[in-house]
Design a protein around this motif. Structure first.
Motif, PDB file in Angstrom:
ATOM      1  N   TYR A 299       0.508  -1.081  -0.091  1.00  0.00           N
ATOM      2  CA  TYR A 299      -0.071  -0.309   0.163  1.00  0.00           C
ATOM      3  C   TYR A 299       0.845   1.020  -0.255  1.00  0.00           C
ATOM      4  O   TYR A 299       1.807   1.234   0.499  1.00  0.00           O
ATOM      5  N   PRO A 300       0.327   2.174  -0.807  1.00  0.00           N
ATOM      6  CA  PRO A 300       1.237   3.465  -0.197  1.00  0.00           C
ATOM      7  C   PRO A 300       1.165   3.954   0.832  1.00  0.00           C
ATOM      8  O   PRO A 300       0.484   5.278   1.324  1.00  0.00           O
ATOM      9  N   LEU A 301       1.844   4.209   1.411  1.00  0.00           N
ATOM     10  CA  LEU A 301       1.804   4.485   3.445  1.00  0.00           C
ATOM     11  C   LEU A 301       3.749   4.647   3.325  1.00  0.00           C
ATOM     12  O   LEU A 301       5.063   4.763   2.831  1.00  0.00           O
ATOM     13  N   GLN A 302       3.797   5.506   4.351  1.00  0.00           N
ATOM     14  CA  GLN A 302       4.829   5.770   4.637  1.00  0.00           C
ATOM     15  C   GLN A 302       5.678   4.879   6.375  1.00  0.00           C
ATOM     16  O   GLN A 302       6.963   4.849   5.870  1.00  0.00           O
ATOM     17  N   ASP A 303       4.416   4.551   7.079  1.00  0.00           N
ATOM     18  CA  ASP A 303       4.865   3.998   8.379  1.00  0.00           C
ATOM     19  C   ASP A 303       4.001   3.106   8.708  1.00  0.00           C
ATOM     20  O   ASP A 303       2.196   3.010   8.019  1.00  0.00           O
ATOM     21  N   ALA A 304       3.380   1.854   9.110  1.00  0.00           N
ATOM     22  CA  ALA A 304       2.203   1.338   9.725  1.00  0.00           C
ATOM     23  C   ALA A 304       3.318   0.980  11.297  1.00  0.00           C
ATOM     24  O   ALA A 304       4.302   0.866  11.487  1.00  0.00           O
ATOM     25  N   TRP A 305       2.088   1.280  11.843  1.00  0.00           N
ATOM     26  CA  TRP A 305       2.806   0.601  13.827  1.00  0.00           C
ATOM     27  C   TRP A 305       0.927  -0.413  13.797  1.00  0.00           C
ATOM     28  O   TRP A 305       0.334  -0.397  14.088  1.00  0.00           O
ATOM     29  N   LEU A 306       1.818  -1.550  14.897  1.00  0.00           N
ATOM     30  CA  LEU A 306       0.816  -2.654  15.185  1.00  0.00           C
ATOM     31  C   LEU A 306       0.870  -3.170  16.377  1.00  0.00           C
ATOM     32  O   LEU A 306       1.450  -2.676  16.945  1.00  0.00           O
ATOM     33  N   VAL A 307      -0.304  -3.009  16.907  1.00  0.00           N
ATOM     34  CA  VAL A 307      -0.374  -3.640  18.142  1.00  0.00           C
ATOM     35  C   VAL A 307      -1.011  -5.265  18.089  1.00  0.00           C
ATOM     36  O   VAL A 307      -1.857  -5.668  17.267  1.00  0.00           O
ATOM     37  N   PRO A 308      -0.911  -5.895  19.110  1.00  0.00           N
ATOM     38  CA  PRO A 308      -0.864  -7.930  19.017  1.00  0.00           C
ATOM     39  C   PRO A 308      -2.516  -7.621  19.235  1.00  0.00           C
ATOM     40  O   PRO A 308      -3.395  -6.593  19.462  1.00  0.00           O
ATOM     41  N   ALA A 309      -2.994  -8.945  18.515  1.00  0.00           N
ATOM     42  CA  ALA A 309      -4.613  -8.569  18.113  1.00  0.00           C
ATOM     43  C   ALA A 309      -5.124  -9.370  20.246  1.00  0.00           C
ATOM     44  O   ALA A 309      -5.907  -8.933  19.423  1.00  0.00           O
TER      45      ALA A 309
END
Length: 323
Positions: free
Chosen positions: A78-88
């Motif tokens: 995807y056209p993203l600069q960055d992504a941050w994830l939290v545990p499901a």
């Protein structure tokens, strides 16, 4: 409520692991890491030192960083600069909203600069951000709503006026309100209201935002806009005819990320999509199974620079078929 260990892992340690992973595994320079994450080179250097002192960096990065390849997959897809994830962690509803808000608050705190203007969307998730925003010093920022609000609220949802005020207090800044509902009953009413100089003044502040933070809504009876009476059954039926899957700031998109030609957009009070597109940094905080199609549509629309979501949604986004 969250287990405190999970909260620690989902915020500060994820930041330390991300910086360390980019530096030691991806061979980025400290300046390159700073540009990617919105940090100064000095801050990156300090975080690398903290990662070593805390034991996150040993011979290898601790397993906390195992989701980082998933972040890279999102950035490639995807056209993203960055992504941050939290545990499901089987989180849903309010618990997931709080986890996403906590991560979004951490990302905002790392990027926020003195005197910035921050545009805020209306959602359950965004309403929790003031609970978690921690700054090293006041930054005298302006917080402004990007859209009209709710003329009443369910008990579990904080009013956007409250959110703006709390954020302004936390940063030693100011709050600018748009004292109108998200939707009005007729297009003529919208046109009349938007012609008012006082309303235009609030919208002009929103258009000057350095960063926008928002979520997505669904197209069903669980949608916040439906629950507060701003969307009716007739609106939902029309949106379904156009195969809309969700909205960003009241604008509804299909699964390809294309704006649908629904009449409801002629009754919407807020900044335009072109206004949103011009904001330098646009952060989407949303997750959970019901919102996945809407999150994908938002990413496909090109209106998101930084994504905050849960790991299960991230896997789904990477595995979803192209349209």
């Amino acid at each position: 409520m969250h287990d405190s260990t999970l909260e620690d892992i989902s915020t500060r340690e994820q930041l330390l692991a991300r910086v360390a992973w980019l530096y030691y595994e991806r061979d980025l320079t400290q300046a390159e890491i700073g540009a990617r994450l919105g940090l100064s080179r000095i801050t990156v250097n300090r975080l690398l030192k903290e990662a070593r002192q805390s034991g996150i960096v040993e011979i290898r990065i601790r397993p906390i960083s195992t989701d980082l390849p998933l972040v890279e997959a999102l950035l490639q897809r995807y056209p993203l600069q960055d992504a941050w994830l939290v545990p499901a962690m089987d989180q849903t509803g309010e618990e997931l909203a709080q986890s996403l808000a906590q991560m979004a608050a951490m990302v905002l705190a790392q990027r926020l600069q003195e005197g910035w203007t921050v545009g805020i969307g209306v959602s359950r998730t965004i309403s929790y951000i003031p609970d978690f925003l921690v700054l090293e010093k006041p930054l005298a920022c302006r917080f402004v709503t990007l859209m009209g609000g709710l003329y009443f609220r369910p008990v579990e949802v904080t009013h956007n006026f409250d959110v703006l005020t709390r954020l302004a207090v936390l940063t030693g800044g100011e709050a600018y309100y748009l004292p109108l509902p998200t939707f009005v009953s007729e297009p003529a009413t919208r046109d009349h209201l938007l012609a008012d100089p006082l309303i235009q003044r609030s919208l002009d502040v929103a258009r000057q935002a350095n960063v926008a933070i928002f979520s997505v809504g669904t197209v069903d009876q669980s949608a916040l806009l439906y629950q507060v009476g701003l969307l009716g059954e007739e609106d939902l039926n029309e949106l379904r005819v156009y195969q809309a899957v969700g909205d960003v700031l009241g604008y509804f998109f299909d699964r390809r990320g294309q704006l649908v030609p629904a009449g409801i957009h002629q009754r919407l009070l807020g900044i335009s999509l072109s206004d949103l597109q011009r904001i330098p940094l646009k952060m989407l905080a949303a997750g959970g199974q019901p919102k996945r199609p809407a999150v994908k549509a938002a990413l496909s629309s090109g209106l998101v620079d930084v994504l905050v979501t849960d790991t299960a949604t991230a896997h789904w986004l990477c595995d979803a078929e192209e349209v």
